[in-house]
Design an enzyme around this catalytic site. Structure first.
Site: not given
Ligand code: PGA
Length: 256
Positions: A9-11, A96, A168, A174, A214, A235-236
């Site tokens: 998920n590149w957000k 999300h 999540e 994050g 994370s 994500g990150g």
């Protein structure tokens, strides 16, 4: 046997150039013959087409981070399910925690989106998860039940076959704080039991439940090693091939 799904998920990150470069790197390590692990990337809307082109010839799927529930029409700023399919998307992330807690999306809105997605031929990654305060006050399972009931209201078993659940915990997104493998497994097991009650036990065994929050190279293997963890929503660590590919490798190792 459920096939692992490793989703990035590149957000609201990357540029057209960096997104295409990242997609190219992933395409090179996930050939069309990839079988054990399914890989998905969800770039921002404006880069879907360019990223999709960079993925041609690989087994990496393309997904979006949200969709609107109405058919194309007068909805300024929104993007329809049909448009996402037209851009080559196979998946869409819905509900999300940032949509819920930053944009104020309710379970009712998310439900309309889930129904529009599966009805329109996209697989939905329905995200659920509790806040830290909810976990601390022992409400985790109640919150998950409410989000599942809300999100999947009116969704038949045939439609739910196009749904992936992502657990999540909001406190892990994050933050660098990951749920322990035991915390993740316990929530996933609870979600699978919910699916067994709502649909059938046999059906619940087919639904993939991803963990997100994370996920990194160094915790992926233990999380994915839990019996009810069927993949990761990342994500990150999905923003660089050097941090995302090791998560794919961990899933490959476990599925071998
Ligand atoms: P994170 O994000 O991996 O950066 O914690 C996960 C997500 O929000 O999907």
């Amino acid at each position: 046997m459920r096939r692992f799904l490793i989703a990035g998920n590149w957000k609201m990150n990357t540029t057209r150039h960096s997104g295409v470069a990242l997609a190219g790197e992933l395409a090179a390590v996930v050939p069309q013959a990839e079988t054990g692990v399914e890989v998905l990337v969800c770039p921002p809307y404006p880069y879907l087409l360019a990223v999709g082109e960079a993925l041609v010839g690989s087994a990496v799927h393309l997904g979006a981070q949200d969709a609107y529930f109405e058919a194309p029409g007068a909805f300024t700023g929104e993007v329809a399910v049909d448009m996402l399919r037209d851009c080559g998307c196979r998946y869409v992330i819905l509900g999300h925690s940032e949509r819920r807690h930053v944009m104020g999306e309710t379970d009712a809105i998310i439900n309309r989106k889930v129904r529009a997605a599966v009805g329109g031929g996209l697989a939905a990654v329905l995200c659920v998860g509790e806040l830290l305060s909810e976990r601390q006050s022992g409400q985790t399972e109640e919150v998950l039940d409410r989000q599942m009931e809300g999100g999947l209201a009116g969704v038949s078993e045939a439609e739910a076959a196009q749904v992936v659940i992502a657990y999540e915990p909001v406190w892990a997104i994050g933050t660098g704080v990951t749920a322990t493998p035991e915390q993740a497994e316990s929530a996933h097991e609870h979600l699978r039991k919910w699916l067994a009650r709502r649909y059938t036990p046999a059906f619940s065994e087919k639904v993939r439940i991803l963990y997100g929050g994370s996920v990194k190279a160094d915790n992926a293997e233990t999380l994915l090693g839990q019996p009810n963890v069927d993949g990761a929503l990342v994500g990150g660590a999905s923003l660089k091939a050097s941090t995302f590919v090791p998560i794919i490798e961990a899933a490959r190792k476990l599925s071998a």
